[in-house]
Design a protein around this motif. Sequence first.
Motif, PDB file in Angstrom:
ATOM      1  N   SER A   1      18.533 -51.634 -12.536  1.00 28.00           N
ATOM      2  CA  SER A   1      19.335 -50.567 -13.162  1.00 28.00           C
ATOM      3  C   SER A   1      20.716 -50.481 -12.524  1.00 28.00           C
ATOM      4  O   SER A   1      21.733 -50.364 -13.212  1.00 28.00           O
ATOM      5  CB  SER A   1      18.637 -49.210 -12.980  1.00 28.00           C
ATOM      6  OG  SER A   1      17.469 -49.171 -13.739  1.00 28.00           O
TER       7      SER A   1
ATOM      8  N   ARG B   1      24.609 -51.479 -14.053  1.00 20.76           N
ATOM      9  CA  ARG B   1      25.703 -50.503 -14.021  1.00 20.76           C
ATOM     10  C   ARG B   1      26.909 -51.049 -13.256  1.00 20.76           C
ATOM     11  O   ARG B   1      28.047 -50.740 -13.584  1.00 20.76           O
ATOM     12  CB  ARG B   1      25.193 -49.179 -13.436  1.00 20.76           C
ATOM     13  CG  ARG B   1      24.321 -48.408 -14.468  1.00 20.76           C
ATOM     14  CD  ARG B   1      23.430 -47.383 -13.803  1.00 20.76           C
ATOM     15  NE  ARG B   1      22.689 -46.577 -14.762  1.00 20.76           N
ATOM     16  CZ  ARG B   1      21.570 -46.965 -15.405  1.00 20.76           C
ATOM     17  NH1 ARG B   1      21.076 -48.174 -15.208  1.00 20.76           N
ATOM     18  NH2 ARG B   1      20.964 -46.148 -16.255  1.00 20.76           N
TER      19      ARG B   1
ATOM     20  N   THR C   1      18.833 -51.914 -21.201  1.00 21.99           N
ATOM     21  CA  THR C   1      19.895 -51.185 -20.503  1.00 21.99           C
ATOM     22  C   THR C   1      21.261 -51.716 -20.923  1.00 21.99           C
ATOM     23  O   THR C   1      22.189 -50.943 -21.188  1.00 21.99           O
ATOM     24  CB  THR C   1      19.715 -51.330 -18.971  1.00 21.99           C
ATOM     25  OG1 THR C   1      18.398 -50.892 -18.633  1.00 21.99           O
ATOM     26  CG2 THR C   1      20.719 -50.492 -18.213  1.00 21.99           C
TER      27      THR C   1
ATOM     28  N   SER D   1      15.616 -40.157 -21.298  1.00 25.61           N
ATOM     29  CA  SER D   1      15.921 -41.584 -21.188  1.00 25.61           C
ATOM     30  C   SER D   1      17.265 -41.781 -20.499  1.00 25.61           C
ATOM     31  O   SER D   1      18.294 -41.262 -20.949  1.00 25.61           O
ATOM     32  CB  SER D   1      15.956 -42.203 -22.593  1.00 25.61           C
ATOM     33  OG  SER D   1      16.724 -43.383 -22.587  1.00 25.61           O
ATOM     34  N   ALA D   2      17.250 -42.533 -19.408  1.00 25.58           N
ATOM     35  CA  ALA D   2      18.502 -42.787 -18.676  1.00 25.58           C
ATOM     36  C   ALA D   2      19.427 -43.673 -19.492  1.00 25.58           C
ATOM     37  O   ALA D   2      20.650 -43.616 -19.334  1.00 25.58           O
ATOM     38  CB  ALA D   2      18.190 -43.453 -17.348  1.00 25.58           C
ATOM     39  N   GLN D   3      18.846 -44.494 -20.364  1.00 23.17           N
ATOM     40  CA  GLN D   3      19.699 -45.362 -21.173  1.00 23.17           C
ATOM     41  C   GLN D   3      20.459 -44.546 -22.209  1.00 23.17           C
ATOM     42  O   GLN D   3      21.655 -44.755 -22.433  1.00 23.17           O
ATOM     43  CB  GLN D   3      18.856 -46.452 -21.833  1.00 23.17           C
ATOM     44  CG  GLN D   3      18.252 -47.398 -20.795  1.00 23.17           C
ATOM     45  CD  GLN D   3      17.336 -48.448 -21.372  1.00 23.17           C
ATOM     46  OE1 GLN D   3      17.015 -48.428 -22.563  1.00 23.17           O
ATOM     47  NE2 GLN D   3      16.896 -49.371 -20.544  1.00 23.17           N
TER      48      GLN D   3
ATOM     49  N   ARG E   1      16.438 -41.241 -14.455  1.00 23.55           N
ATOM     50  CA  ARG E   1      17.126 -41.864 -13.314  1.00 23.55           C
ATOM     51  C   ARG E   1      18.630 -41.598 -13.422  1.00 23.55           C
ATOM     52  O   ARG E   1      19.206 -41.696 -14.513  1.00 23.55           O
ATOM     53  CB  ARG E   1      16.787 -43.346 -13.197  1.00 23.55           C
ATOM     54  CG  ARG E   1      17.237 -44.184 -14.350  1.00 23.55           C
ATOM     55  CD  ARG E   1      16.682 -45.596 -14.243  1.00 23.55           C
ATOM     56  NE  ARG E   1      15.228 -45.597 -14.405  1.00 23.55           N
ATOM     57  CZ  ARG E   1      14.448 -46.652 -14.237  1.00 23.55           C
ATOM     58  NH1 ARG E   1      14.975 -47.807 -13.897  1.00 23.55           N
ATOM     59  NH2 ARG E   1      13.158 -46.576 -14.416  1.00 23.55           N
TER      60      ARG E   1
ATOM     61  N   ASP F   1       8.337 -47.435 -15.622  1.00 22.95           N
ATOM     62  CA  ASP F   1       8.352 -48.895 -15.444  1.00 22.95           C
ATOM     63  C   ASP F   1       7.198 -49.387 -14.568  1.00 22.95           C
ATOM     64  O   ASP F   1       6.869 -50.573 -14.577  1.00 22.95           O
ATOM     65  CB  ASP F   1       9.675 -49.339 -14.801  1.00 22.95           C
ATOM     66  CG  ASP F   1      10.841 -49.203 -15.771  1.00 22.95           C
ATOM     67  OD1 ASP F   1      10.599 -49.057 -16.975  1.00 22.95           O
ATOM     68  OD2 ASP F   1      11.991 -49.253 -15.306  1.00 22.95           O
TER      69      ASP F   1
ATOM     70  N   LYS G   1       8.832 -50.369 -24.979  1.00 17.76           N
ATOM     71  CA  LYS G   1       9.471 -51.088 -23.868  1.00 17.76           C
ATOM     72  C   LYS G   1       9.569 -52.574 -24.237  1.00 17.76           C
ATOM     73  O   LYS G   1       9.521 -52.912 -25.404  1.00 17.76           O
ATOM     74  CB  LYS G   1       8.669 -50.850 -22.575  1.00 17.76           C
ATOM     75  CG  LYS G   1       8.786 -49.421 -22.061  1.00 17.76           C
ATOM     76  CD  LYS G   1      10.209 -49.131 -21.610  1.00 17.76           C
ATOM     77  CE  LYS G   1      10.394 -47.690 -21.201  1.00 17.76           C
ATOM     78  NZ  LYS G   1      11.794 -47.358 -20.957  1.00 17.76           N
TER      79      LYS G   1
HETATM   80  C1  S3P Z   1      16.564 -47.924 -17.355  1.00 19.67           C
HETATM   81  C2  S3P Z   1      15.985 -46.804 -17.862  1.00 19.67           C
HETATM   82  C3  S3P Z   1      14.585 -46.749 -18.307  1.00 19.67           C
HETATM   83  C4  S3P Z   1      13.771 -47.914 -17.769  1.00 19.67           C
HETATM   84  C5  S3P Z   1      14.489 -49.220 -17.892  1.00 19.67           C
HETATM   85  C6  S3P Z   1      15.817 -49.183 -17.161  1.00 19.67           C
HETATM   86  C7  S3P Z   1      17.977 -47.857 -16.959  1.00 19.67           C
HETATM   87  O1  S3P Z   1      14.539 -46.781 -19.723  1.00 19.67           O
HETATM   88  O2  S3P Z   1      12.523 -47.984 -18.432  1.00 19.67           O
HETATM   89  O3  S3P Z   1      13.712 -50.277 -17.361  1.00 19.67           O
HETATM   90  O4  S3P Z   1      18.463 -48.773 -16.260  1.00 19.67           O
HETATM   91  O5  S3P Z   1      18.652 -46.891 -17.356  1.00 19.67           O
HETATM   92  P1  S3P Z   1      14.797 -45.446 -20.617  1.00 19.67           P
HETATM   93  O6  S3P Z   1      16.048 -44.868 -20.156  1.00 19.67           O
HETATM   94  O7  S3P Z   1      14.873 -45.908 -22.029  1.00 19.67           O
HETATM   95  O8  S3P Z   1      13.608 -44.587 -20.380  1.00 19.67           O
END
Ligand code: S3P
Length: 434
Positions: A25, A29, A95, A167-169, A194, A319, A346
């Motif tokens: 992750s 970024r 991501t 969702s962090a994405q 996250r 994950d 996923k």
């Molecule tokens: C990630 C966010 C998570 C994770 C993925 C990486 C990221 O997904 O499952 O492996 O780097 O922001 P989601 O944000 O869709 O839950």
Amino acid sequence: MKIATIKRAKEGFDLVCDDIAADKSISHRCAIFSLLADSSSKIKNFLKAEDTLASLEIAKALGAKVKEEDGVITITPPRKIKEPFDILDCQNAGTAIRLYMGLLSGVEGSFVLTGDKYLKNRPMKRVSKPLQDIGAKIDGREFANKAPLHIRGSKLKAFKYRSPIDSAQVKSALILAALNADDKSYYKENLLSRDHTERMLRGMGAKVKNVTIDNEDWIEITPLNEPLKPLDIRVPADPSSGFFFAVAAAITPDSKVLIKDVTLNKTRVEAYKILKQMGADVEFIEKENIYEPIGDIKVKYSGKLKGVEVSKNIAWLIDELPALSIAMAVANGVSRVRNAKELRVKESDRISCVVENLRALGIEAREFEDGYEIRGGEFRGGEVDSCGDHRVAMSFAIAGILSGVKIKDIECVDTSFPNFFEILKNISEVEIGD
Ligand code: S3P
């Protein structure tokens, strides 16, 4: 198609892991955010795996210059993000595609984002819809739900968005779009997902603030009026990658593992806490704080594990659920995972793939729409299919150290952890063949 054969490990290993793959992750970024800086970012320990190298290639196609010297990657951004000559291939990386969607929606030019057959089947509406609502011009298969996606960068309006998923994405895509919007924007999620994006952008000087509005936590994003400071970072090890070996130690009598220099961000280590709840001996040792708390994690076998119910803080361990399912499969009693329907979208449908593979190895398991139930037992050797999913492949390799296993279609491991089998060889015999 490559097949891995894992032989039953000897009991009692003492593994020190100082070469767990760098955090995926954070590496994505680094590649993407360096495009927003006013000068060169310096990245140590960037993850050189297929997913994150795809993000770096895209940064190059958008005008960044990348060079590597003595293990430090220097990313020099263009003065202005350039319209690429070709499509942008995110390969297997959710991501990459989702964060680039957010960034490029507000940048002048024409961009086509695509990926491999797995990524092209994953839902993108969760990002394209809120972006379209603030003026983004995005189209693609199923009305911009599936890649390839075409983005015509345009002016974006400020927003106040309450996300229906943690969702962090999605959050990161919207934050990146907000940096190019016409006024301050606000984003809210139910459970903090996250938060590397917020931490790293703040470190670069962006105004991304946690604020309270009517007793609720929101993120306030102020648009950029000048480029950001560059990143200067050593990427920590990935706790999700380290977790395979944490499970290995927790299920193998007289064994222990030390996972070094990993991010200890609370949104990333929840699975280790569940392993502790199941009875393993788990210790976190914080050593430094560079954008994030970083340190070591020790995991030690402490008798047979006990079954567990997992239904809270799902975004913090999503994950790691495939690897945790291996611990559940050999624990006493029944374990359940609920509220985890995200697993279905996923890199593979991880609910059906995990359940099917557990059954193939003699474990009783059944699916729910939003999770699964596993009755602890004993693995018998057998053959499983990775479903093209790196985390499934590595999880079942760990099952193999108890009973021996053959795993089909293991090339996917290279998307996040190219030296996984090398490390596994320290505790088990591994053969890779066709
Ligand atoms: C990630 C966010 C998570 C994770 C993925 C990486 C990221 O997904 O499952 O492996 O780097 O922001 P989601 O944000 O869709 O839950």
